[in-house]
Structures are given as structure tokens and as C-alpha cells.
Design a protein around this motif. Structure first.
Motif, PDB file in Angstrom:
ATOM      1  N   ASN A 164     -67.986 -42.344   1.868  1.00  0.00           N
ATOM      2  CA  ASN A 164     -69.445 -42.235   2.474  1.00  0.00           C
ATOM      3  C   ASN A 164     -70.488 -42.568   1.640  1.00  0.00           C
ATOM      4  O   ASN A 164     -70.532 -42.346   0.287  1.00  0.00           O
ATOM      5  N   CYS A 189     -71.996 -34.492   0.445  1.00  0.00           N
ATOM      6  CA  CYS A 189     -71.560 -35.474   1.224  1.00  0.00           C
ATOM      7  C   CYS A 189     -71.814 -35.097   2.593  1.00  0.00           C
ATOM      8  O   CYS A 189     -71.425 -34.032   3.154  1.00  0.00           O
ATOM      9  N   CYS A 207     -69.538 -41.224  -1.807  1.00  0.00           N
ATOM     10  CA  CYS A 207     -68.743 -39.887  -1.972  1.00  0.00           C
ATOM     11  C   CYS A 207     -67.344 -40.261  -2.529  1.00  0.00           C
ATOM     12  O   CYS A 207     -66.841 -41.415  -2.131  1.00  0.00           O
ATOM     13  N   CYS A 263     -67.683 -34.867   4.347  1.00  0.00           N
ATOM     14  CA  CYS A 263     -66.768 -33.950   3.934  1.00  0.00           C
ATOM     15  C   CYS A 263     -67.332 -32.884   2.845  1.00  0.00           C
ATOM     16  O   CYS A 263     -66.549 -31.990   2.589  1.00  0.00           O
ATOM     17  N   CYS A 266     -64.286 -39.493   0.457  1.00  0.00           N
ATOM     18  CA  CYS A 266     -64.257 -40.290   1.636  1.00  0.00           C
ATOM     19  C   CYS A 266     -65.030 -41.494   1.660  1.00  0.00           C
ATOM     20  O   CYS A 266     -64.978 -42.007   2.698  1.00  0.00           O
TER      21      CYS A 266
END
Ligand code: ZN
Length: 428
Positions: free
Chosen positions: A385, A362, A380, A365, A383
Motif C-alpha cells: 500500500n 498502513c 507498506c 494492514c 502489502c
């Protein structure tokens, strides 16, 4: 005086006798009749892909200088011995004997012999060639033995010939356990290899010089040199009587059966070498067989390393698409299936670069992303993403394989195939 060439084939069955033994007895018969050998006895291996072969598909040739007045009697002696010793009651055994009398071997007969080593040849072809060159063929039961008998006659020049010293057993021991001390085989191997070869299979821990059939052969020592064969024999500790010993000149371990071809030219029941590139990732099939596709500019073909080829399969499994190789092996045709090369040897010429795709981490993070499916990108798990498919990372694979020649272990090798060690000796 004339030159008499004698070829004998198919006197054995799967269970008993051995054409080399029949030849050894006849060799002695003819010496006793006052004939002079003009060459060593020869053991000729024929097409290893022949579907109706007995064990090693071997024929023999004996060549003498003889008084032309004795020819009729000599032929009678030979035919009677074959009738006496051949496994005539066995269904598949169809002994053949060929005679050729002449100063020079006809080229037509020499090329016929090469055909028989390399592909399937019919009985009709053998009779046609024999009639052309003036050879005599005797089919003692059935007729397929005449093909190998005539082929043996025409093989008077073996390119890069090798030798096999064969020791025979006393008759009362035929069919019993062969008493040759394994440790002495290992000692002999360490003292004479690579000039002798195929003595011991260290992968299966088995002596390779003694056969497992109830035939008259006690042991055979394969050698590049005639003196070395006798020296190796002297090292062995043999715990049973040896009836006789004869050294044969052979086409074993010469790769004589292999034809260099393009993929489009490949036919079933032949042996080939093909240069090409690996077209896909090797696949391990049930039973442990490993397959891959080879391609050249004329087409593609399946290549297989079957389970009995043992550690050789690790080499095949380590191939990657784009690798340049030369493969060697027998071609099998099965009804309804495409042709397959049963690999006996592979030369790895050049390795391709091979890459693995890795799942990206990611960008926010640093957690490892999860794939959303083929070509759908990544998400992800921590988070949320998202990254597109193009963010995939490729790393170059560390190749374990190195360029070079790899062969199947001795237990899986064809008699005609050249062992790996010869490559180091520069005889390739
Ligand atoms: Zn994240």
C-alpha cells in the motif's frame, strides 16, 4: 583634609602575587601613617573578555581622608610598595597606579569605569580622561595597567555591591598546598548560603574558596553581607597560619559587565544580554559543545555552551525553535568567524510547541510504513500500500524544560556574573 582615591592594577602574573595583597599591605602602610579610610578597600573586576587579562582581571581601590601636606609622601609610599611587590620581571605584568584628589568623584571618571568593565578601552583613552579630570597616572613598566587603575578609582559607587573576605598566607607557605578542611567549607556553606556564595562546587566536589595558584591568597569568601563574611570565616577549620584578613567591597556577582542589546548592536569582547527566540535545533558538536542560533528583529547570532559548562548544556540542548529566551554571556570575535555568545546564563521565558513527525501506519494492514525518501511518501513493506507525504502524523513533544533562569556551574562562572541563587532572593 582632602579625599585621596588610589587605584592599582596589574601587579600580578599568572604565577604569583595578587593585586589584592599589594592593596592589603598598602592599606596597612597608610593606616600607620595616620590616614583615615573613608570606605572599605574595593576589589573591582574589569571586562572579563579582555584578551590580555591575568587571572580574574581585578583592580583595587583604596580611599582615604588625608592631610594635604602628607599627599606627596603618601604617593611615594604607594608607588614604592607597588614597585617592591609587583611581579615586574614577568613579561605580561604592567603595573599601573592612579591617584585622584577631590571632594566629589567626577561623572566623567565614573562613566569611564563602566566602560572599562564592559568593553575594551585603550591606554590613550585612560590618559585623556585622567588629564580631563586631573587624575595622576603612573605606568611602572609598560602602560596597560593604568586603564584598570583609573577605572578602579572611578568605581566609588558599585550598584548592588557584594563583598569578598580574603585571608592571606604566611610567606613561607606561598606555593604550597592550602590547608583548609573541605568538610568545614561544606559546613560553612550550609550555614551561611545564600548570604555567602560560590563556596563549594557540588558537581565537581571541589572547594571554591581556595585558589590553585601559588599567590599569597589562602582563601576568599564571597558574600552579600559584610558581617556574614566574617561569621562564615569563623566556621572554617584552617590548618595553617593566616597572615592577615581584609574585607573588600566588590562588583563581583553583580552582572555589572552585562549590556542589554539587540543582535545587530553586538560587538566582540563585550558581555551582553539579548532577548530573542531560538531559530534552530541545538547542535551537539565534537568535544560536547552545544550550539544554537538566536534571532531577534535585527538579526541572528550563534550561541554556545562549551564543555566546561557541564550540566548547563542539558538546558541548552532541550531548547526548541520558537522558544523565547534571554541569553547572557561574553562575545568572542575570532578572525574570519562570525561572533559567538559564550553562554553564562539563560532565562527561558516561554516554550514553543514542538512537534515530531511520525511515520504513519498502513491504512490496510496496520504495519508501520517505510519512507520512500524525502517528500516522496510511504510504502507498506507487507502489502505494498502507498500513502502520500501528507499522511505523516505529527505528535506534540513533551517538553522537559520549564521556564526559569539557568546558569553555568560555579566552576565555569565569571567573577562578575550573578549566581542563580540571587534570582531567588529577588536581587535581579
Ligand atoms: Zn499494509
Amino acid at each position: 583634609m582632602v579625599k585621596l582615591h588610589i587605584g592599582i592594577d596589574d601587579t600580578d602574573s599568572r604565577k604569583a602575587m595578587c593585586t589584592t595583597y599589594v592593596a592589603a599591605i598598602i592599606f596597612e602602610d597608610l593606616l600607620k601613617m595616620g590616614l583615615t579610610p573613608i570606605m572599605r578597600p574595593q576589589l573591582i573586576r574589569l571586562n572579563p573578555n579582555c584578551p590580555y587579562k591575568t587571572r580574574g582581571n581585578a583592580a583595587v581601590a583604596l580611599r582615604f581622608s588625608a592631610d594635604s601636606g602628607k599627599l606627596k609622601k603618601v604617593k611615594e609610599v604607594v608607588l614604592n610598595r607597588v614597585r617592591e611587590l609587583a611581579e615586574l620581571e614577568c613579561d605580561g605584568t604592567e603595573p599601573g597606579v592612579a591617584f585622584y584628589v577631590g571632594e566629589e568623584m567626577p561623572e566623567r571618571l565614573r562613566s569611564f569605569s563602566m566602560s572599562v568593565v564592559r568593553r575594551m578601552v585603550s591606554v590613550g583613552d585612560a590618559f585623556a580622561v585622567a588629564s580631563d579630570v586631573g587624575a595622576e597616572l603612573y605606568a611602572l613598566k609598560g602602560s596597560k595597567g593604568v586603564v584598570g587603575a583609573l577605572a578602579a578609582v572611578g568605581m566609588d559607587r558599585i550598584p548592588k555591591k557584594t563583598y569578598e573576605l580574603i585571608a592571606y598566607r604566611a610567606k613561607q607557605n606561598w606555593g604550597t598546598f592550602r590547608r583548609v578542611d573541605d568538610n568545614s567549607v561544606i559546613k560553612m556553606d550550609s550555614m551561611t548560603n545564600p548570604w555567602t556564595f560560590d563556596n563549594f562546587d557540588y558537581e565537581t566536589n571541589e572547594s571554591r574558596i581556595t585558589p590553585h595558584t601559588p599567590c599569597p591568597v589562602l582563601l576568599g569568601i564571597r558574600s552579600l553581607d559584610s558581617d556574614m563574611a566574617f561569621y562564615a570565616f569563623s566556621i572554617l577549620r584552617i590548618l595553617e597560619p593566616v597572615e592577615r584578613v581584609l574585607l573588600f567591597e566588590t562588583n563581583q556577582a553583580t552582572d555589572l559587565h552585562i549590556q542589554k542589546v539587540k543582535i545587530a548592536e553586538i560587538e566582540g569582547e563585550t558581555s551582553v544580554s539579548v532577548e530573542g527566540s531560538v531559530a534552530d535545533l541545538p547542535r551537539v558538536m565534537p568535544g560536547g559543545h552545544v550550539f544554537f542560533t538566536l534571532k531577534d528583529e535585527t538579526g541572528t547570532i550563534q550561541c554556545a555552551a562549551f564543555e566546561p559548562t557541564k550540566s548547563f548544556r542539558n538546558v541548552v540542548r532541550a531548547l526548541r525553535p520558537g522558544d523565547r529566551v534571554i541569553v547572557y554571556g561574553g562575545v568572542k570575535s575570532k578572525p574570519g568567524l562570525s561572533l559567538t555568545i559564550n553562554l553564562e546564563k539563560i532565562r527561558v521565558i516561554e516554550l514553543a510547541k514542538s512537534f515530531h513527525a511520525l511515520t504513519p501506519f498502513c491504512s490496510i494492514c496496520g504495519k508501520k510504513m517505510k519512507s520512500l525518501g524525502r517528500n516522496k511518501g510511504y510504502r507498506c513493506p507487507k502489502c505494498g500500500n502507498r500513502l502520500s507525504e501528507s499522511s505523516k502524523v505529527f505528535v506534540e513533544e513533551q517538553r522537559t524544560l520549564t521556564p526559569g533562569v539557568y546558569t553555568v556551574p560555579p566552576s565555569a562562572r565569571r567573577h562578575l556574573s550573578k549566581p542563580l541563587l540571587f534570582e531567588d532572593l529577588g536581587t535581579s
